[in-house]
Scaffold this motif. Sequence first.
Motif, PDB file in Angstrom:
ATOM      1  N   ARG A 145      25.835  -2.332 -19.202  1.00 61.90           N
ATOM      2  CA  ARG A 145      26.557  -2.156 -17.947  1.00 61.90           C
ATOM      3  C   ARG A 145      27.418  -0.880 -17.973  1.00 61.90           C
ATOM      4  O   ARG A 145      27.512  -0.162 -16.991  1.00 61.90           O
ATOM      5  CB  ARG A 145      27.422  -3.376 -17.637  1.00 61.90           C
ATOM      6  CG  ARG A 145      27.873  -3.372 -16.187  1.00 61.90           C
ATOM      7  CD  ARG A 145      28.958  -4.383 -15.943  1.00 61.90           C
ATOM      8  NE  ARG A 145      28.456  -5.738 -15.880  1.00 61.90           N
ATOM      9  CZ  ARG A 145      28.404  -6.440 -14.742  1.00 61.90           C
ATOM     10  NH1 ARG A 145      28.776  -5.897 -13.608  1.00 61.90           N
ATOM     11  NH2 ARG A 145      27.983  -7.672 -14.755  1.00 61.90           N
ATOM     12  N   ASP A 186      27.467  -7.999 -21.361  1.00 58.86           N
ATOM     13  CA  ASP A 186      27.357  -7.285 -20.100  1.00 58.86           C
ATOM     14  C   ASP A 186      27.621  -8.123 -18.865  1.00 58.86           C
ATOM     15  O   ASP A 186      27.887  -7.607 -17.801  1.00 58.86           O
ATOM     16  CB  ASP A 186      25.977  -6.651 -19.998  1.00 58.86           C
ATOM     17  CG  ASP A 186      25.918  -5.402 -20.850  1.00 58.86           C
ATOM     18  OD1 ASP A 186      26.945  -4.717 -20.922  1.00 58.86           O
ATOM     19  OD2 ASP A 186      24.860  -5.131 -21.424  1.00 58.86           O
ATOM     20  N   PHE A 198      19.318  -5.667 -14.610  1.00 59.98           N
ATOM     21  CA  PHE A 198      20.559  -5.453 -13.885  1.00 59.98           C
ATOM     22  C   PHE A 198      20.310  -5.202 -12.418  1.00 59.98           C
ATOM     23  O   PHE A 198      21.034  -5.659 -11.561  1.00 59.98           O
ATOM     24  CB  PHE A 198      21.295  -4.241 -14.447  1.00 59.98           C
ATOM     25  CG  PHE A 198      22.345  -4.643 -15.385  1.00 59.98           C
ATOM     26  CD1 PHE A 198      23.636  -4.829 -14.935  1.00 59.98           C
ATOM     27  CD2 PHE A 198      22.035  -4.853 -16.697  1.00 59.98           C
ATOM     28  CE1 PHE A 198      24.603  -5.237 -15.811  1.00 59.98           C
ATOM     29  CE2 PHE A 198      22.992  -5.260 -17.577  1.00 59.98           C
ATOM     30  CZ  PHE A 198      24.282  -5.456 -17.146  1.00 59.98           C
TER      31      PHE A 198
END
Length: 521
Positions: free
Chosen positions: A257, A193, A35
Amino acid sequence: MAETLAEAVSRRRTFAIIAHPDAGKTTLTEKLLLFGGAIQLAGEVKAKKDRIQTRSDWMKIERERGISVVTSVMTFEYADKVFNILDTPGHEDFADDTYRTLTAVDAAIMVIDAAKGIEPRTLKLFEVCRMRDIPIITFINKMDRESRDIFEILDEVEEKLALDTAPITWPIGRSKSFCGSYQLATNKVRGPDSEEAVTVNGPQAVADRLPENERAAFVDEVELAREACRPFDRQAFLEGHMTPVFFGSALRNFGVRDLINALADFAPPPRDQVADIRTVHAAEEKMTAFVFKIQANMDPNHRDRIAFARICSGKLERGMKARLARTGKQLGLTAPQFFFASQRHIADTAFAGDVVGIPNHGTLRIGDTLTEGENLVFQGVPNFSPEILRRVRLEDAMKAKKLKEALQQMAEEGVVQLFSPEDGSPAIVGVVGALQLDVLKERLSAEYSLPVSFEMSRFSVCRWVSCDDKAELEKFVTVKRGDIARDLDGDPVFLAQDSFSLRYESERYPAIKMAAIKEYH
Ligand code: GDP
């Protein structure tokens, strides 16, 4: 406009992931790094486990047994926050290392396998977090598999950990039908996500994503969760009484997330740290830091030793000088390092909350405090009394001096503890878990060409001894000379044959405090 110190500090989120082995810590770490763009492809962290290339010879043990021995730090940025993940060894034989690492974090993610609930290691690690009131975010992982009833898992967290739960999301579907998370308070829904959360008109609006026979149950559950579960209270979370709960699948990119947003929004910025003479606030101008971990030979090409230091206040700038509290000497921070997944970089600046690696040749030890001059010492980095005591037997007696030096170094790194008996007999090494002895043996052989074996010692328990009355302590140390040894700092420890004789002696000498944990100071 340049960022102020207070702004830079408030953007930091420094945390660890606690989990029972196999719950998904590695997978989750990998997804968090993904991420933050810290790694290009999922699989880098995983690859660490299977990598053929040797980082250093002793890590063979780690590879062979598929366990993670070393603690390291990984930094990434996301949503304007700087995240520092402090990785901890999964195996309980390295528990002391894990506990020390937890002294350097401001929050923790607790990963629970949805099919298993609270497992023994989770409980143990949680207790360490509780001792320090570390706020905990819970991630119920593996929702893509058969899981236990969700309410049952929440009850178990409440009962076994005495921790209030506040589910922030609710899983949409289970096992094969699991397809995302539903935010209870906001009616927002997120699938995988990669998707943005979208607002819907109540749980009914997403029920058609599920097979027909699961729809009614999902709507009922969401209603029940809203009624029966506690609302999230950030203050209670920060004080360590309540945990926000998220559901997902690290492997299939669900819920990660939600979790990272929670870290950004709920988790605290760098905490104040208690030192001997005062409490140090993170946004203070002057830099302070403490060392919680030493790692040697991370790079086999340079025989270096890296001290991992958590910055507690201010800003560390490359090239600055710091005062080492233990010796009062100045230390030049010429090449502090940052760690991004598998790479490291020279850090020009680092702020309170960050963890930097400081290369050194044995100057720094676990528990050391660094300041810009102020004479203070951070409290609370623990040393645990070893569970196993052994004498080291050297095959080549000519190398005794070399062994002594090598053991001293290993002890300074925290691989083992070293005790030198007052009566001059050979040193005793102490470890918390048996695997640490394997690491010691492997490293002595690989790095110092010292093949060794271990012998039982006549002692099995050891305690740090102290007394308010110095004369009383001296008397005890003299009378018990044959059972007294000194640790690395020269502090006296009492060695006992077994817990029975330990109890007997502590009753005979009530004024002498016998401690199983020593805090570095
Ligand atoms: P660790 O020991 O806690 O670091 O656990 P790992 O991340 O290595 O995961 C243990 C095993 O569980 C691996 O085989 C993973 O692929 C698997 N795993 C991790 N997360 C999930 C998940 O969300 N769903 C499923 N089905 N498997 C998972």
